[in-house]
Motif scaffolding. Structure first.
Motif, mmCIF file in Angstrom:
data_model
loop_
_atom_site.group_PDB
_atom_site.id
_atom_site.type_symbol
_atom_site.label_atom_id
_atom_site.label_comp_id
_atom_site.label_asym_id
_atom_site.label_seq_id
_atom_site.Cartn_x
_atom_site.Cartn_y
_atom_site.Cartn_z
ATOM 1 N N THR A 54 0.383 -1.256 -0.101
ATOM 2 C CA THR A 54 -0.104 -0.366 -0.036
ATOM 3 C C THR A 54 0.649 1.194 -0.252
ATOM 4 O O THR A 54 0.151 1.942 -0.218
ATOM 5 C CB THR A 54 -0.894 0.083 1.447
ATOM 6 N N MET A 55 2.070 0.934 -0.063
ATOM 7 C CA MET A 55 2.738 2.399 0.269
ATOM 8 C C MET A 55 4.030 2.358 -0.861
ATOM 9 O O MET A 55 4.878 0.999 -1.269
ATOM 10 C CB MET A 55 3.793 1.985 1.708
ATOM 11 N N LEU A 56 3.987 3.571 -1.360
ATOM 12 C CA LEU A 56 5.332 3.652 -2.274
ATOM 13 C C LEU A 56 6.850 3.924 -1.799
ATOM 14 O O LEU A 56 6.802 3.908 0.011
ATOM 15 C CB LEU A 56 5.298 5.123 -3.033
ATOM 16 N N LEU A 57 7.944 3.446 -2.346
ATOM 17 C CA LEU A 57 9.346 4.142 -1.358
ATOM 18 C C LEU A 57 9.227 5.287 -0.492
ATOM 19 O O LEU A 57 10.393 5.440 0.043
ATOM 20 C CB LEU A 57 10.242 3.949 -2.902
ATOM 21 N N GLN A 80 4.665 7.363 1.000
ATOM 22 C CA GLN A 80 3.464 7.827 0.693
ATOM 23 C C GLN A 80 2.300 6.963 -0.081
ATOM 24 O O GLN A 80 2.435 5.777 -0.530
ATOM 25 C CB GLN A 80 3.548 8.693 -0.853
ATOM 26 N N ALA A 81 1.385 7.217 0.017
ATOM 27 C CA ALA A 81 0.688 5.486 -0.345
ATOM 28 C C ALA A 81 0.507 5.434 -1.345
ATOM 29 O O ALA A 81 0.085 6.702 -2.971
ATOM 30 C CB ALA A 81 -0.871 6.617 0.885
ATOM 31 N N ALA A 82 0.555 4.583 -2.093
ATOM 32 C CA ALA A 82 0.383 4.281 -3.323
ATOM 33 C C ALA A 82 -0.858 4.513 -3.844
ATOM 34 O O ALA A 82 -2.531 4.277 -3.697
ATOM 35 C CB ALA A 82 0.822 2.834 -3.414
ATOM 36 N N ALA A 83 -1.580 4.614 -5.438
ATOM 37 C CA ALA A 83 -2.592 5.093 -5.528
ATOM 38 C C ALA A 83 -3.429 3.765 -5.578
ATOM 39 O O ALA A 83 -2.976 2.476 -6.070
ATOM 40 C CB ALA A 83 -2.268 5.459 -7.221
ATOM 41 N N ARG A 142 -3.203 -2.871 -6.212
ATOM 42 C CA ARG A 142 -4.490 -4.089 -6.996
ATOM 43 C C ARG A 142 -3.586 -4.291 -7.826
ATOM 44 O O ARG A 142 -3.536 -5.814 -8.271
ATOM 45 C CB ARG A 142 -5.633 -3.000 -7.673
ATOM 46 N N ARG A 143 -2.573 -3.525 -8.522
ATOM 47 C CA ARG A 143 -1.815 -4.421 -9.556
ATOM 48 C C ARG A 143 -0.947 -5.301 -8.179
ATOM 49 O O ARG A 143 -0.627 -6.739 -9.125
ATOM 50 C CB ARG A 143 -1.508 -3.291 -10.884
ATOM 51 N N LYS A 144 -0.313 -4.576 -7.907
ATOM 52 C CA LYS A 144 1.269 -5.516 -6.901
ATOM 53 C C LYS A 144 -0.154 -6.188 -5.688
ATOM 54 O O LYS A 144 0.362 -7.382 -5.809
ATOM 55 C CB LYS A 144 1.631 -4.769 -5.781
ATOM 56 N N ARG A 145 -1.188 -6.198 -5.944
ATOM 57 C CA ARG A 145 -2.261 -6.914 -4.893
ATOM 58 C C ARG A 145 -1.802 -8.526 -6.483
ATOM 59 O O ARG A 145 -1.595 -9.779 -5.810
ATOM 60 C CB ARG A 145 -3.234 -6.677 -4.315
ATOM 61 N N ALA A 146 -2.661 -8.109 -7.475
ATOM 62 C CA ALA A 146 -2.595 -9.263 -8.177
ATOM 63 C C ALA A 146 -0.987 -9.718 -8.535
ATOM 64 O O ALA A 146 -1.756 -11.476 -8.200
ATOM 65 C CB ALA A 146 -3.159 -8.922 -9.193
ATOM 66 N N VAL A 147 0.009 -9.489 -8.524
ATOM 67 C CA VAL A 147 1.284 -10.164 -8.798
ATOM 68 C C VAL A 147 1.406 -11.269 -7.728
ATOM 69 O O VAL A 147 1.391 -12.416 -7.360
ATOM 70 C CB VAL A 147 2.540 -9.508 -8.768
ATOM 71 N N PHE A 148 1.151 -10.716 -6.152
ATOM 72 C CA PHE A 148 0.965 -11.383 -5.001
ATOM 73 C C PHE A 148 0.180 -12.911 -4.345
ATOM 74 O O PHE A 148 0.904 -13.630 -4.767
ATOM 75 C CB PHE A 148 1.225 -10.398 -3.675
ATOM 76 N N SER A 165 -8.201 6.463 -3.687
ATOM 77 C CA SER A 165 -6.789 6.918 -4.330
ATOM 78 C C SER A 165 -7.643 7.761 -5.749
ATOM 79 O O SER A 165 -9.232 6.557 -6.136
ATOM 80 C CB SER A 165 -6.060 6.719 -4.552
ATOM 81 N N ASN A 166 -8.114 8.955 -5.624
ATOM 82 C CA ASN A 166 -9.312 9.693 -7.210
ATOM 83 C C ASN A 166 -7.765 9.643 -8.267
ATOM 84 O O ASN A 166 -6.945 9.588 -9.012
ATOM 85 C CB ASN A 166 -9.097 11.026 -6.587
#
Length: 453
Positions: free
Chosen positions: A180-183, A186-189, A194-200, A228-229
């Motif tokens: 859920t976090m970026l490097l 900050q919070a990820a969009a 969703r894209r990363k969760r799908a990979v996991f 996120s908007n």
């Protein structure tokens, strides 16, 4: 354990004996038939594809389990790190460069969250660098590790949790929360999460298939990050006059780079192309009559990725269209103004050897940094200082947003706009909801007219 290269593959069949739909993959290794049952046809076909790819790569198959070398390593992995490394090697041949990059970034984030509190933990940035360079790349692409990387690798191998620990929800949740976090903290969009969760999720599904996990633990986790908007900000959208001013300003940047890129930016505004689609556009894909509307047939794109992820070793791989099958094209009608711009562009610059309209001096593809720099230099020439300081056309991609917004506000039916833009109708209306102006009054007038009849 005995090994064999004698392997055959049979078609996936539906299991007629079960009430609930299930599908069986069967394949003989050295004459011994193996089978595996899946709850869905797509899962079964994916598993069969993995087996076939392993055979094409020349891997041996274990006659006892029926699994190829790469899958057996994943099945026998003791830690998450060992499994994740084996999983990447299985998935790598199937993926495009951008997908490979996404898999690596997901595995890096998850792996850092699945470690014990062991002494001597290296700096987080060093851990990420080591995972990217010396773990989550095929062996033949990995550089030789230096002394610091060797120490970091040993720490990772010792600190990585056993993969069976993911049967406990708390560990799986910690990994998902890392996504859920970026490097930068900050919070990820939501789309990125969703894209990363799908990979996991796919990785854990694979682990469950191999028997390392009882079930996929993500199915038990109900984590909903803050929405996120993803809606396009109407403030970035230029009107036709502003777009033309910007295109003119681009021609003043550099001796040839600006003039060369003007037509590419024009394709993004007048045809709504994505940058990678414009980069892949060839002369043979264009119908450019002397008068009237023309047509572009989009077939290939040239998305940019790190060279470590591409098959060519260059920053760009040629791919099919986004959200479409590899062989599927997209036809986009283009107005006379863009037809004239492209005709002039071809007369002035010709094409690359492969027919591409937009190419560097050496025949390559413009990097995102290169064309963004030109764009940022052109904005102050075309816009007033207050608009330069605003989000208006802050990125070249905003030209595509302006194109789609223009079509929608012109009253073009959403399905037609979606087809031209390469979106689904649902996604189109969701993304551009705030850019549709004046449609309420038009709708009221149409309803009034219908009520009068």
């Amino acid at each position: 354990m005995s090994r064999s290269y004698d392997v055959k593959f049979w078609k996936t069949k539906r299991n007629a004996s079960s009430k609930k739909p299930s599908y069986v993959v069967r394949w003989p290794v050295d004459g011994k038939v193996h089978s595996k049952t899946f709850g869905g046809s797509e899962l079964a076909e994916n598993f069969l594809s993995d087996l076939r790819q392993a055979a094409r790569r020349g891997e041996w198959f274990d006659t006892d389990t029926g699994l190829p070398e790469s899958m057996l390593k994943a099945r026998n992995a003791r830690t998450w790190l060992e499994f994740a490394r084996a999983y990447l090697n299985v998935r790598w041949p199937h993926q495009a460069a951008k997908s490979r990059e996404g898999i690596v970034e997901t595995l890096v984030a998850v792996t850092l969250s699945l470690t014990t509190e062991r002494k001597g933990r290296p700096d987080t940035e060093l851990l990420r660098k080591t995972l990217r360079n010396h773990v989550f790349l095929p062996k033949d692409r990995q550089p030789e590790p230096d002394a610091q990387s060797e120490i970091t690798l040993r720490w990772l191998e010792a600190a990585s949790l056993p993969i069976t620990e993911l049967n406990e929800t708390r560990h799986a949740r910690a990994a998902v929360e890392a996504l859920t976090m970026l490097l930068d903290g900050q919070a990820a969009a939501l789309s990125t999460f969703r894209r990363k969760r799908a990979v996991f999720h796919h990785a854990l599904e694979y682990a469950a298939e191999l028997g390392d996990l009882d079930t996929n633990p993500l199915d038990r986790i109900k984590l909903k990050p803050a929405k996120s908007n993803n809606v396009v900000d109407w403030r970035v959208v230029v009107n036709p006059g502003q777009a033309r001013e910007l295109l003119t300003a681009v021609t003043y940047i550099g001796r040839t780079r600006g003039p060369m890129l003007t037509a590419m930016f024009a394709c993004m505004y007048f045809a709504g192309l994505r940058p990678a689609e414009a980069q892949g556009l060839r002369k043979q894909d264009c119908l450019l009559p002397e008068k009237g509307w023309g047509q572009i047939t989009l077939i290939k794109t040239r998305p940019q990725s790190g060279t470590r992820y591409t098959d060519t070793g260059r920053s760009f791989d040629e791919r099919g269209l986004k959200h479409r099958k590899e062989s599927e094209d997209r036809v986009v009608p283009i107005p006379p103004e863009l037809v004239a711009i492209l005709r002039t562009h071809i007369e002035t610059f010709g094409t690359a050897p492969d027919g591409r309209l937009f190419y560097t001096r050496g025949g390559g593809t413009f990097s995102g940094t290169a064309y963004a720099t030109v764009w940022h230099m052109a904005r102050p020439l075309a816009l007033t200082p207050d608009r330069v300081a605003s989000p208006l056309a802050g990125r070249p991609y905003d030209l595509r947003h302006a194109a789609v917004s223009l079509w929608l506000n012109a009253g073009v039916h959403a399905p037609e706009v979606a087809e031209r833009a390469g979106h689904s109708v649902d996604v189109l209306l969701k993304i551009y909801a705030k850019c549709i102006d004046g449609q309420r009054e038009v709708a009221n007038q149409r309803i009034d007219k219908a009520l009068e009849s």
